[in-house]
Design an enzyme around this catalytic site. Structure first.
Site, mmCIF file in Angstrom:
data_model
loop_
_atom_site.group_PDB
_atom_site.id
_atom_site.type_symbol
_atom_site.label_atom_id
_atom_site.label_comp_id
_atom_site.label_asym_id
_atom_site.label_seq_id
_atom_site.Cartn_x
_atom_site.Cartn_y
_atom_site.Cartn_z
ATOM 1 N N ARG A 63 48.446 62.943 39.677
ATOM 2 C CA ARG A 63 47.727 64.146 39.244
ATOM 3 C C ARG A 63 46.989 63.912 37.924
ATOM 4 O O ARG A 63 45.877 64.403 37.718
ATOM 5 C CB ARG A 63 48.717 65.307 39.099
ATOM 6 C CG ARG A 63 48.082 66.656 38.736
ATOM 7 C CD ARG A 63 49.134 67.742 38.782
ATOM 8 N NE ARG A 63 48.563 69.081 38.571
ATOM 9 C CZ ARG A 63 48.674 69.766 37.439
ATOM 10 N NH1 ARG A 63 49.319 69.239 36.407
ATOM 11 N NH2 ARG A 63 48.143 70.972 37.333
ATOM 12 N N HIS A 67 43.099 64.632 37.344
ATOM 13 C CA HIS A 67 42.629 65.595 36.351
ATOM 14 C C HIS A 67 41.787 64.921 35.271
ATOM 15 O O HIS A 67 40.981 65.580 34.613
ATOM 16 C CB HIS A 67 43.809 66.345 35.731
ATOM 17 C CG HIS A 67 44.297 67.473 36.589
ATOM 18 N ND1 HIS A 67 44.760 68.664 36.079
ATOM 19 C CD2 HIS A 67 44.380 67.602 37.942
ATOM 20 C CE1 HIS A 67 45.104 69.470 37.072
ATOM 21 N NE2 HIS A 67 44.893 68.840 38.211
ATOM 22 N N ASN A 95 46.151 72.491 33.035
ATOM 23 C CA ASN A 95 46.974 71.395 32.514
ATOM 24 C C ASN A 95 48.134 71.843 31.629
ATOM 25 O O ASN A 95 49.189 71.198 31.615
ATOM 26 C CB ASN A 95 46.102 70.429 31.692
ATOM 27 C CG ASN A 95 45.107 69.662 32.539
ATOM 28 O OD1 ASN A 95 45.376 69.330 33.678
ATOM 29 N ND2 ASN A 95 43.942 69.378 31.961
ATOM 30 N N HIS A 194 50.067 66.326 47.599
ATOM 31 C CA HIS A 194 51.069 67.383 47.435
ATOM 32 C C HIS A 194 52.242 67.203 48.402
ATOM 33 O O HIS A 194 53.100 68.076 48.505
ATOM 34 C CB HIS A 194 50.432 68.758 47.627
ATOM 35 C CG HIS A 194 49.602 69.189 46.460
ATOM 36 N ND1 HIS A 194 48.951 70.401 46.403
ATOM 37 C CD2 HIS A 194 49.315 68.562 45.292
ATOM 38 C CE1 HIS A 194 48.297 70.492 45.259
ATOM 39 N NE2 HIS A 194 48.497 69.387 44.571
#
Length: 321
Positions: A63, A67, A95, A194
């Site tokens: 992740r 990001h 975040n 996920h």
């Protein structure tokens, strides 16, 4: 004649210089072969140790790379702390309180700095860490292209406007990923990350109490640790994949077909829209999902990197030199 000869020489020199710059600007899997041959094995040791200590860290590191790349490209801007001239992306709503793994990246950077000072970028460490994390928990591996450099700035505002939200509908998700050069297929494959990791109650409370496209039994189970009261239990965690939360597999997609997606932005991928067929395909063919995930990660890693003379190589990932 001498003047003409000088002009030809000048033109050729300029062409060679441009060619050299172009070559330097390309990412390459062998970028550190001569300057830091043990970089990848050093990073891998740190990443594996961190995930062995906490399985959830695999999802966090994947992740973190995602990001990073979605805000001004893969330049390690997400790692920068607040400073007089820096508005840290760590404080963006997507975040704050959820992005993690910073200390693991710092540890990998410190280990690499010991053997090759000021050579390997934090941006490349993020990319390698994501690959190593996926591989460690049974996900695909891929060849990471290297040669990114680190930014000298960050933008909380851009992070908040460009990173996906858990409330995004499928059209918005396709648009967000499309703006980064990623297809709907890439988006669905990347969402498959996920299959591991956890989410905080505050991100799925609305879905389990007010959602219509959700399995009743699943919603009931998730409510046990996520109270309706918005002042309680916001940080309580639930696995994104209730079936095999620590294994990188295709159960995430099987869950969506059963209306058991934890986040709204998960379930919209299978809700009568254009991505239903992709979810169905991945639910039936794990090998295709893993192959597409690896390809999409490589593609994502190519988003607007700083190369050549652009950017810097940070000594410490959280601050500009």
């Amino acid at each position: 004649m001498a003047s003409a000869g000088n002009k030809v020489t000048a033109v050729m020199s300029m062409m060679l210089l441009l060619l050299s710059i172009t070559c330097q600007a390309k990412l390459s899997s062998t970028f550190y072969a001569k300057t830091c041959p043990n970089a990848l094995s050093t990073i891998r040791t740190t990443i594996r140790s961190a995930i062995a200590a906490e399985r959830r860290m695999a999802a966090s590191l994947i992740r973190l790379h995602f990001h990073d790349c979605f805000v001004r490209g893969c330049d390690a801007s997400i790692l920068l702390d607040d400073a007089p001239s820096i508005s840290s992306e760590k404080n963006a709503i997507q975040n704050k309180g959820s992005a993690r793994g910073f200390k693991v990246i710092d540890k990998a950077k410190a280990a690499v700095e010991k053997i090759c000072p000021r050579v390997v970028s934090c941006a490349d460490i993020l990319a390698v860490a994501a690959r190593d994390a996926s591989e460690y928990v049974g996900g695909p591996s891929w060849t990471v292209k290297l040669g990114r450099r680190d930014s000298t700035t960050a933008s909380r505002t851009l992070a908040q406007s460009e990173l996906p939200l858990t409330t995004d509908n499928v059209g918005r998700l396709i648009s967000r990923f499309g703006s980064k050069g990623l297809s709907a297929r890439d988006m669905v494959a990347l969402s498959g990350s996920h299959t591991i990791g956890q989410a905080q109650c505050v991100t799925f409370r609305g879905r389990i109490y007010n959602g219509s496209n959700i399995d009743a039994g699943f919603a009931s189970t998730r409510r046990r640790r996520c109270p309706a009261n918005t002042n309680q239990g916001n940080a309580n965690l639930a696995p994104l994949d209730l079936v095999t939360p620590n294994s990188f597999d295709n159960n995430y997609f099987k869950n969506l077909i059963q209306k058991k997606g934890l986040l709204e932005s998960d379930q919209v991928l299978f809700s009568g829209g254009s991505t239903d067929s992709l979810v169905s395909e991945y639910s039936k063919n794990q090998a295709t999902f893993k192959s597409d995930f690896a390809a999409a990660m490589i593609k994502m890693g190519d988003i607007d990197p700083l190369t050549g003379s652009k950017g810097i190589i940070r000594r410490v990932c959280s601050a500009v030199n």
